[in-house]
Design an enzyme around this catalytic site. Structure first.
Site, PDB file in Angstrom:
ATOM      1  N   ASN A 174      -8.418   3.618   8.267  1.00 20.27           N
ATOM      2  CA  ASN A 174      -7.841   2.456   8.968  1.00 20.27           C
ATOM      3  C   ASN A 174      -7.918   2.570  10.481  1.00 20.27           C
ATOM      4  O   ASN A 174      -7.802   1.580  11.176  1.00 20.27           O
ATOM      5  CB  ASN A 174      -6.378   2.269   8.548  1.00 20.27           C
ATOM      6  N   THR A 187      12.432  -6.521 -11.453  1.00 21.51           N
ATOM      7  CA  THR A 187      11.957  -7.870 -11.784  1.00 21.51           C
ATOM      8  C   THR A 187      10.720  -8.177 -10.943  1.00 21.51           C
ATOM      9  O   THR A 187      10.717  -7.972  -9.732  1.00 21.51           O
ATOM     10  CB  THR A 187      13.071  -8.898 -11.521  1.00 21.51           C
ATOM     11  N   GLN A 225      -7.882  -0.477   3.174  1.00 24.86           N
ATOM     12  CA  GLN A 225      -8.720  -1.068   4.230  1.00 24.86           C
ATOM     13  C   GLN A 225     -10.103  -1.440   3.713  1.00 24.86           C
ATOM     14  O   GLN A 225     -10.887  -2.051   4.435  1.00 24.86           O
ATOM     15  CB  GLN A 225      -8.863  -0.101   5.412  1.00 24.86           C
ATOM     16  N   CYS A 230       0.522   1.085  12.027  1.00 31.01           N
ATOM     17  CA  CYS A 230       1.485   1.549  11.027  1.00 31.01           C
ATOM     18  C   CYS A 230       2.415   2.581  11.636  1.00 31.01           C
ATOM     19  O   CYS A 230       3.456   2.883  11.098  1.00 31.01           O
ATOM     20  CB  CYS A 230       0.770   2.146   9.835  1.00 31.01           C
ATOM     21  N   SER A 237      -3.408  -3.273  -0.816  1.00 31.40           N
ATOM     22  CA  SER A 237      -2.272  -3.902  -0.139  1.00 31.40           C
ATOM     23  C   SER A 237      -2.612  -5.355   0.177  1.00 31.40           C
ATOM     24  O   SER A 237      -3.669  -5.647   0.747  1.00 31.40           O
ATOM     25  CB  SER A 237      -1.980  -3.153   1.167  1.00 31.40           C
ATOM     26  N   GLY A 239       0.800  -1.220   0.000  1.00 32.45           N
ATOM     27  CA  GLY A 239       0.000   0.000   0.000  1.00 32.45           C
ATOM     28  C   GLY A 239       0.833   1.269   0.000  1.00 32.45           C
ATOM     29  O   GLY A 239       0.480   2.255  -0.662  1.00 32.45           O
ATOM     30  N   HIS A 269      -1.343  -7.553   2.342  1.00 32.71           N
ATOM     31  CA  HIS A 269      -1.363  -8.132   3.700  1.00 32.71           C
ATOM     32  C   HIS A 269      -2.585  -7.716   4.503  1.00 32.71           C
ATOM     33  O   HIS A 269      -2.764  -8.168   5.630  1.00 32.71           O
ATOM     34  CB  HIS A 269      -0.045  -7.855   4.437  1.00 32.71           C
TER      35      HIS A 269
HETATM   36  N1  PLP Z   1      -3.097   2.801   3.487  1.00 35.46           N
HETATM   37  C1  PLP Z   1      -3.844   2.389   4.522  1.00 35.46           C
HETATM   38  C2  PLP Z   1      -5.224   2.929   4.680  1.00 35.46           C
HETATM   39  C3  PLP Z   1      -3.336   1.464   5.436  1.00 35.46           C
HETATM   40  O1  PLP Z   1      -4.088   1.069   6.464  1.00 35.46           O
HETATM   41  C4  PLP Z   1      -2.017   0.982   5.247  1.00 35.46           C
HETATM   42  C5  PLP Z   1      -1.417   0.055   6.228  1.00 35.46           C
HETATM   43  O2  PLP Z   1      -1.787   0.032   7.370  1.00 35.46           O
HETATM   44  C6  PLP Z   1      -1.284   1.431   4.136  1.00 35.46           C
HETATM   45  C7  PLP Z   1      -1.842   2.349   3.282  1.00 35.46           C
HETATM   46  C8  PLP Z   1       0.120   0.948   3.871  1.00 35.46           C
HETATM   47  O3  PLP Z   1       0.085  -0.346   3.339  1.00 35.46           O
HETATM   48  P1  PLP Z   1       1.401  -1.289   3.423  1.00 35.46           P
HETATM   49  O4  PLP Z   1       1.511  -1.721   4.848  1.00 35.46           O
HETATM   50  O5  PLP Z   1       1.078  -2.416   2.499  1.00 35.46           O
HETATM   51  O6  PLP Z   1       2.548  -0.487   2.951  1.00 35.46           O
END
Ligand code: PLP
Length: 379
Positions: free
Chosen positions: A149, A235, A177, A322, A197, A69, A199
């Site tokens: 988020n 790659t 999210q 995050c 994203s 993300g 994960h």
């Molecule tokens: N954007 C939002 C709304 C998120 O919640 C997150 C991660 O928590 C991201 C971007 C960033 O994604 P990544 O962890 O894959 O870099």
């Protein structure tokens, strides 16, 4: 363990790992190689791209695989803003993820862009009138997330995209999210770029995809061999692209799952508010992300509460994971006008499609005990 930190990350789906396995082992070819091993890798990548495109209801060639993300947000925002020289003005909100805020900051610091921050309500909502008022003849890009988020606020992205387009600007949304919880089809949202994203949806960390409407100029942030239609050199991570596509096919139908999970969440919110008088829900009361419930607990430290919950086998996050490691109050809570001392007391519960009512009862009981323990500590 009751894992209620799914907005931070989700467990990898076994099917996604199984799908990825051959591309990490026997099928190790480079998709750019012209021999058979390479051709098979390139075919796997194309199939993964087609799967994601079908899910998003867009063209395969509009899907760029990324490393998540943060990269998607950076590439969309910097790439679109720098390549579409309508002007040096961006519209966004201070409740966006750090990946969006920091990409905008880089445009301001390094490229002389200006930003208009759309005001947000105490629940994190924006109004269409305020978005309209922020648009200028030199606005190049509007970037607003689909679902927040931390506090679960939803933005009316399709309507905002219409406003942006009517004003001649492009529209990006961070749907990290939202995937699997809302209709994220491009045909529904009408956006020019959309970040995903892996994960957050059952694929490995470091996997992801970015949709960018075909034909739009996009300045790459990674320069090199011209992979991913000259938009993202390097790659390709075939295994993670395949895993991402596999995880996407396993996502439930948001129209069914949203209301079912929202009911569980509402029961949880009501039980917390009833049992813990000092708990206050953050974000909107209705029309919120079905799986996110976050609260402040005036007078108690969020980090200490988190540890007490973990002692009781309930895993959550305080503020945003995050920003883990940082002890600063959440920028989202500050942006919605929360007092910094209160913002330090926030705890986010984020549930998954697999979370049961029983687990939420356990979490509520653990929270009641954790609040009592932290109150006794005077923390
Ligand atoms: N954007 C939002 C709304 C998120 O919640 C997150 C991660 O928590 C991201 C971007 C960033 O994604 P990544 O962890 O894959 O870099």
């Amino acid at each position: 363990m009751v894992y209620l930190d799914n907005a931070a990350t989700t467990p990898v789906r076994a099917e996604a790992l199984q799908a990825a396995w051959p591309w990490l082992t026997s099928e190790f070819g480079n998709p750019s190689s012209t021999h058979e091993l390479g051709n098979r890798a390139s075919g796997a990548l194309s199939n993964a791209r087609a799967t994601v495109a079908t899910w998003l209801d867009c063209r395969s060639s509009d899907v760029i695989f990324t490393a998540g993300g943060t990269e998607g947000d950076n590439l969309a925002i910097m790439g679109l803003a720098l390549a579409n020289p309508r002007g040096r003005h961006i519209v966004s909100a201070r409740t966006e993820h750090e990946a969006v805020l920091a990409a905008i900051d880089a445009l301001v610091r390094l490229h002389g862009f200006e930003v208009s921050w759309v005001p947000v309500s105490p629940a994190g909502e924006v109004t269409l009138a305020d978005v309209s008022a922020a648009l200028r003849p030199d606005t190049t890009l509007v970037t607003l997330m689909l679902a927040n988020n931390e506090i679960g606020t939803i933005h009316p992205i399709a309507a905002i995209a219409e406003l942006a387009h009517a004003a001649g600007a492009l529209m990006h949304t961070d749907a990290v999210q939202a995937a699997g919880w809302f209709d994220t089809r491009i045909t529904t949202l009408g956006v020019d770029a959309l970040t995903l994203s892996g994960h957050k949806l059952g694929a490995p960390k470091g996997s992801g995809a970015l949709y960018v409407r075909g034909g739009l100029a996009l300045e790459p942030i990674l320069h090199g061999g011209g992979q991913e239609f000259d938009r993202r050199s390097g790659t390709e991570n075939v295994a993670w692209a395949v895993a991402f596509a596999a995880a996407v096919t396993l996502l439930a139908n948001p129209a069914q799952e949203g209301p079912r999970v929202a009911e569980l969440r509402d029961g949880f919110i009501a039980s917390v508010l009833e049992a813990v008088p000092r708990a206050e829900l953050t974000g909107p009361e209705t029309n919120r992300h079905p799986a996110i419930a976050s609260f402040t607990f005036a007078g108690l430290n969020g980090e200490t509460l988190l540890l007490e919950l973990e002692e009781r086998d309930v895993i959550v996050s305080s503020g945003s994971a995050c920003a883990a490691g940082k002890t600063d109050p959440s920028h989202v809570l500050l942006a919605v006008g929360c007092d910094p001392d209160i913002a330090q007391t926030s705890v986010r519960f984020s549930i998954s499609h697999a979370t049961t009512a029983k687990e939420l009862q356990q979490a509520q009981a653990a929270l009641v005990a954790a609040v009592a323990a932290v109150s006794a500590l005077g923390a």
